[in-house]
Design a protein around this motif. Sequence first.
Motif, PDB file in Angstrom:
ATOM      1  N   TYR A 188     -27.402 -41.659  52.545  1.00 56.54           N
ATOM      2  CA  TYR A 188     -27.225 -40.198  53.448  1.00 56.54           C
ATOM      3  C   TYR A 188     -26.868 -40.524  54.979  1.00 56.54           C
ATOM      4  CZ  TYR A 188     -27.354 -37.589  49.158  1.00 56.54           C
ATOM      5  OH  TYR A 188     -26.937 -36.944  47.802  1.00 56.54           O
ATOM      6  N   ALA A 192     -24.235 -38.898  56.919  1.00 55.73           N
ATOM      7  CA  ALA A 192     -24.346 -37.640  58.263  1.00 55.73           C
ATOM      8  C   ALA A 192     -23.694 -38.016  59.491  1.00 55.73           C
ATOM      9  CB  ALA A 192     -25.779 -37.793  58.365  1.00 55.73           C
ATOM     10  N   ARG A 203     -21.387 -31.422  54.798  1.00 49.40           N
ATOM     11  CA  ARG A 203     -22.765 -30.761  54.048  1.00 49.40           C
ATOM     12  C   ARG A 203     -21.948 -29.840  52.956  1.00 49.40           C
ATOM     13  NH1 ARG A 203     -25.980 -28.395  58.674  1.00 49.40           N
ATOM     14  NH2 ARG A 203     -23.905 -28.174  59.670  1.00 49.40           N
ATOM     15  N   LEU A 207     -21.181 -35.131  46.039  1.00 50.25           N
ATOM     16  CA  LEU A 207     -21.328 -36.469  46.574  1.00 50.25           C
ATOM     17  C   LEU A 207     -20.040 -37.388  46.528  1.00 50.25           C
ATOM     18  CD1 LEU A 207     -23.201 -38.793  47.927  1.00 50.25           C
ATOM     19  CD2 LEU A 207     -23.864 -39.077  45.390  1.00 50.25           C
ATOM     20  N   GLN A 210     -17.738 -36.520  49.410  1.00 45.52           N
ATOM     21  CA  GLN A 210     -18.520 -37.069  50.573  1.00 45.52           C
ATOM     22  C   GLN A 210     -18.211 -38.721  50.911  1.00 45.52           C
ATOM     23  OE1 GLN A 210     -22.722 -36.096  49.999  1.00 45.52           O
ATOM     24  NE2 GLN A 210     -22.337 -33.989  51.166  1.00 45.52           N
ATOM     25  N   HIS A 290     -30.482 -31.813  57.219  1.00 48.54           N
ATOM     26  CA  HIS A 290     -29.935 -31.273  56.138  1.00 48.54           C
ATOM     27  C   HIS A 290     -29.938 -32.431  54.887  1.00 48.54           C
ATOM     28  CE1 HIS A 290     -27.356 -29.388  53.281  1.00 48.54           C
ATOM     29  NE2 HIS A 290     -26.618 -30.447  53.070  1.00 48.54           N
ATOM     30  N   PHE A 291     -29.747 -33.561  55.288  1.00 46.26           N
ATOM     31  CA  PHE A 291     -29.803 -34.389  54.435  1.00 46.26           C
ATOM     32  C   PHE A 291     -30.965 -35.161  53.994  1.00 46.26           C
ATOM     33  CE2 PHE A 291     -25.434 -34.435  55.688  1.00 46.26           C
ATOM     34  CZ  PHE A 291     -24.705 -34.685  54.661  1.00 46.26           C
ATOM     35  N   ARG A 363     -34.305 -35.017  50.096  1.00 48.76           N
ATOM     36  CA  ARG A 363     -33.101 -35.372  49.899  1.00 48.76           C
ATOM     37  C   ARG A 363     -32.305 -34.442  48.902  1.00 48.76           C
ATOM     38  NH1 ARG A 363     -31.039 -37.781  45.293  1.00 48.76           N
ATOM     39  NH2 ARG A 363     -32.780 -38.371  43.796  1.00 48.76           N
ATOM     40  N   PRO A 364     -30.925 -34.179  49.024  1.00 47.77           N
ATOM     41  CA  PRO A 364     -30.035 -33.361  48.149  1.00 47.77           C
ATOM     42  C   PRO A 364     -30.049 -34.254  46.858  1.00 47.77           C
ATOM     43  CG  PRO A 364     -29.071 -33.843  49.966  1.00 47.77           C
ATOM     44  CD  PRO A 364     -30.063 -34.496  50.406  1.00 47.77           C
TER      45      PRO A 364
END
Length: 367
Positions: A188, A192, A203, A207, A210, A290-291, A363-364
């Motif tokens: 991540y 980011a 965000r 995934l 991303q 955020h991550f 972590r998400p």
Amino acid sequence: MNTPSGTANSGAAGDIRRIEVALRDHGYAVHIGPGARRLLPSVVRDLGARRVVVVTALPDADLPDPGVPCHVVRARDGERDKTLATVEEYCRAFVRFGLTRSDAVVAVGGGTVTDTVGLAAALYHRGVPVIHVPTTLLAQVDASVGGKTAVNLPEGKNLVGTYWQPAAVLCDTDHLATLSPRDMLSGYGEIARCAFIGAGDLRGLPLHEQIAAGVALKAAVVARDERDQGLRHILNYGHTLGHAIERATDYAWRHGEAVAAGTVFAGRLAGALGRVDDRRVAEHQEIVAHFGLPTWLPSGVCAQTLVSLMRRDKKGLDTADGALTFVLDGPDGAELVHSVPESVVRSALAAMPTGPEPTAGARPDPA
């Protein structure tokens, strides 16, 4: 600085995305999605390779079938094995197998594996084809794409290497389900920092999107500047301090974790130089946080150590006058900024909090 997005379209295999890395003399595809490793036999067939050596950090049960006779060489992932000795070990295994330039090498593993195997493939017989099957988030979104291969020296990261583009990259997102939370966290870090080099805020996206956004951005940049003559420098965002943190902690901080802290620092440094406003500085902190990534520096490491390590790093040293160079945000986007005063660098470092080695608790979840 605005950069074009890479060419992305749906592949023939269901949900697999295909992103082209269109270079001047050659190109290749990056395939992203569940089951992408099953494309390996067709890639090998298209190369015309009769045999392959598979260098892997995975157990036999998880290895992709190359569709031709193969020899398996065991690899170890992690910075401690990212050395010239490892490259020699692989090359000697190629010799024992009788690998020729009509054959190919397949690298299956994380960023250390793709870097070291890529360098071995570039050097062996002055170059044999290599196919990357990255198995970590960090390797899928960044390390396996773009053709940079390198190993570390005791003096610094990635100081010995060359450019050797893969024949294809197969980013099978099924591999990510097997990763530890800490390995996911490191990946991540590269996602980011994409927000500040042209990919926009990722965000909230699934995934796999991303990953595709990061790869498309890198593909577009590499297509315009394969060998780091200009634009490609923006991909180093957060890496000058990031590499210093890795070395200062003896790699206790993972690459993506260190790059995340380096990204926050880059925002603070750009603010201190008047290149961005306070809102943009805060955005660096917010996106990294955020991550679940670290927004602090490692405790117990002094600013002088970090500055000294940044001077050794190939990304941080301005060879014209010995001053420090950083990729920093600004009115026209990210760009290389030369001769940054050391006093400003030290002040920006002093303004950052310090803390422990990162954990992956925040972590998400993969989507």
